[in-house]
Design an enzyme around this catalytic site. Sequence first.
Site, PDB file in Angstrom:
ATOM      1  CG  ASP A  94     -12.501  40.075  15.541  1.00  0.00           C
ATOM      2  OD1 ASP A  94     -13.388  39.386  15.128  1.00  0.00           O
ATOM      3  OD2 ASP A  94     -11.866  39.472  15.703  1.00  0.00           O
ATOM      4  CG  LEU A  95     -16.565  37.454  20.132  1.00  0.00           C
ATOM      5  CD1 LEU A  95     -16.319  38.690  20.978  1.00  0.00           C
ATOM      6  CD2 LEU A  95     -17.893  36.986  20.096  1.00  0.00           C
ATOM      7  CG  ASP A  96     -14.869  34.816  17.120  1.00  0.00           C
ATOM      8  OD1 ASP A  96     -15.197  34.637  19.005  1.00  0.00           O
ATOM      9  OD2 ASP A  96     -14.831  34.130  16.304  1.00  0.00           O
ATOM     10  CB  THR A 135     -14.384  31.402  19.743  1.00  0.00           C
ATOM     11  OG1 THR A 135     -14.384  32.580  18.775  1.00  0.00           O
ATOM     12  CG2 THR A 135     -14.444  32.505  21.228  1.00  0.00           C
ATOM     13  CE  LYS A 190      -6.751  32.240  14.657  1.00  0.00           C
ATOM     14  NZ  LYS A 190      -5.615  32.050  15.527  1.00  0.00           N
ATOM     15  N   GLY A 191     -12.042  35.541  11.838  1.00  0.00           N
ATOM     16  CA  GLY A 191     -12.547  36.357  10.880  1.00  0.00           C
ATOM     17  C   GLY A 191     -13.839  36.617   9.027  1.00  0.00           C
ATOM     18  NE  ARG A 222     -22.010  29.207  11.416  1.00  0.00           N
ATOM     19  CZ  ARG A 222     -23.325  29.807  11.809  1.00  0.00           C
ATOM     20  NH1 ARG A 222     -24.932  28.956  11.651  1.00  0.00           N
ATOM     21  NH2 ARG A 222     -23.135  30.645  12.809  1.00  0.00           N
ATOM     22  CB  SER A 237     -17.930  39.413  15.919  1.00  0.00           C
ATOM     23  OG  SER A 237     -17.801  38.468  15.718  1.00  0.00           O
ATOM     24  CB  ALA A 238     -17.182  37.376  10.613  1.00  0.00           C
ATOM     25  CB  SER A 239     -19.203  35.113  15.226  1.00  0.00           C
ATOM     26  OG  SER A 239     -19.906  34.311  15.808  1.00  0.00           O
ATOM     27  NE  ARG A 240     -25.255  34.830   9.968  1.00  0.00           N
ATOM     28  CZ  ARG A 240     -26.375  35.423   9.008  1.00  0.00           C
ATOM     29  NH1 ARG A 240     -27.555  35.377  10.149  1.00  0.00           N
ATOM     30  NH2 ARG A 240     -26.426  35.681   8.489  1.00  0.00           N
ATOM     31  CG  ASN A 241     -22.425  31.207  17.460  1.00  0.00           C
ATOM     32  OD1 ASN A 241     -23.365  31.095  17.465  1.00  0.00           O
ATOM     33  ND2 ASN A 241     -22.049  30.850  16.147  1.00  0.00           N
ATOM     34  CE  LYS A 243     -15.075  41.992  11.140  1.00  0.00           C
ATOM     35  NZ  LYS A 243     -14.561  41.317  12.228  1.00  0.00           N
ATOM     36  CD  GLU A 286     -10.450  41.465  12.597  1.00  0.00           C
ATOM     37  OE1 GLU A 286      -9.936  40.572  13.130  1.00  0.00           O
ATOM     38  OE2 GLU A 286     -12.310  41.542  12.367  1.00  0.00           O
ATOM     39  CG  ASP A 287      -7.778  37.792  15.628  1.00  0.00           C
ATOM     40  OD1 ASP A 287      -9.389  38.438  15.085  1.00  0.00           O
ATOM     41  OD2 ASP A 287      -7.621  36.305  15.687  1.00  0.00           O
TER      42      ASP A 287
HETATM   43  P1  B16 Z   1     -20.105  32.069  13.475  1.00  0.00           P
HETATM   44  P2  B16 Z   1     -14.606  37.570  14.772  1.00  0.00           P
HETATM   45  C1  B16 Z   1     -15.037  34.516  12.829  1.00  0.00           C
HETATM   46  O1  B16 Z   1     -15.857  35.960  14.196  1.00  0.00           O
HETATM   47  C2  B16 Z   1     -14.184  34.121  13.104  1.00  0.00           C
HETATM   48  O2  B16 Z   1     -12.773  34.304  13.694  1.00  0.00           O
HETATM   49  C3  B16 Z   1     -14.359  33.271  12.383  1.00  0.00           C
HETATM   50  O3  B16 Z   1     -13.406  31.922  12.296  1.00  0.00           O
HETATM   51  C4  B16 Z   1     -15.780  32.415  12.003  1.00  0.00           C
HETATM   52  O4  B16 Z   1     -15.976  31.181  10.571  1.00  0.00           O
HETATM   53  C5  B16 Z   1     -16.860  33.884  11.626  1.00  0.00           C
HETATM   54  O5  B16 Z   1     -16.798  34.533  13.393  1.00  0.00           O
HETATM   55  C6  B16 Z   1     -18.612  33.137  11.782  1.00  0.00           C
HETATM   56  O6  B16 Z   1     -19.129  32.820  12.987  1.00  0.00           O
HETATM   57  O7  B16 Z   1     -19.855  31.002  12.599  1.00  0.00           O
HETATM   58  O8  B16 Z   1     -19.920  31.833  14.913  1.00  0.00           O
HETATM   59  O9  B16 Z   1     -20.866  32.836  12.424  1.00  0.00           O
HETATM   60  O10 B16 Z   1     -13.479  37.313  14.426  1.00  0.00           O
HETATM   61  O11 B16 Z   1     -15.435  38.156  13.158  1.00  0.00           O
HETATM   62  O12 B16 Z   1     -15.174  37.807  16.192  1.00  0.00           O
HETATM   63 MG    MG Z   2     -11.508  37.739  14.904  1.00  0.00          MG
END
Ligand code: B16
Ligand code: MG
Length: 221
Positions: A9-11, A17, A45-46, A49, A116-120, A147, A171-172
Amino acid sequence: MSCKAFIFDLDGVLTDTARYHYLAWKQLADQFGFHFDEKDNERLKGVSRIRSFEIILEINGAENRFTEEEKEKWANEKNQKYVELIRAITPDDVLPGVQAFLDDAKSRGIKLAVASASRNAPQVLESLKIADKFDYIADAGKVSKTKPDPEVFLVCRDALGLKSEECIGFEDAQAGIEAIHAAGMYAVGINVDVTSEEPDLHLKSTAELNVDRVLAAAGQA
Ligand code: B16
Ligand code: MG
């Protein structure tokens, strides 16, 4: 079966972040007079958006306040604030112990991936200057289900051409531990706020990451 890949996992695992996500959501919540504190932030977390915004609405009994279109619009506004905040990320923001852990795993021929669940995620990895350490990066843009669905971990597994038993996930977040288990993989939790499913190995922080320890715990030393 020996371990052939670590999937991270990233964040909260490679960098922190969560603070930036919190600040961006807090600014939006304040705009509407919604309650939102750091404890509430744990629940995001995880989580994707749009689902994150829905949780904030639920906390405030405001589930029906916005249309789907409006929810998208405000979630995008939060993302703009978040993107501004993460411009400050540098290699110093890689969490303690992570660089050495990645390098040690790589030198042993273990493949590395990000789920990662983050698009960033791609931008954050570039800013941390660790993107090139990974054999595969799956962010939310590459999956349709977030997730606790296992999809993002399965996408990594398939891209690496491996079986679930050959992969260990890190994972966190509670939703992430559930996703790793649903993918049939061994789960290492980093400072997880456990509300339901326990990780197989629980570490207090990334500083405890050690390849021998992880492989031994997973019965693969
Ligand atoms: P974004 P991970 C997740 O990243 C974050 O933990 C979660 O808080 C966030 O809402 C999600 O990414 C979406 O992120 O808005 O940047 O697309 O922990 O799966 O790396
Ligand atoms: Mg995470």
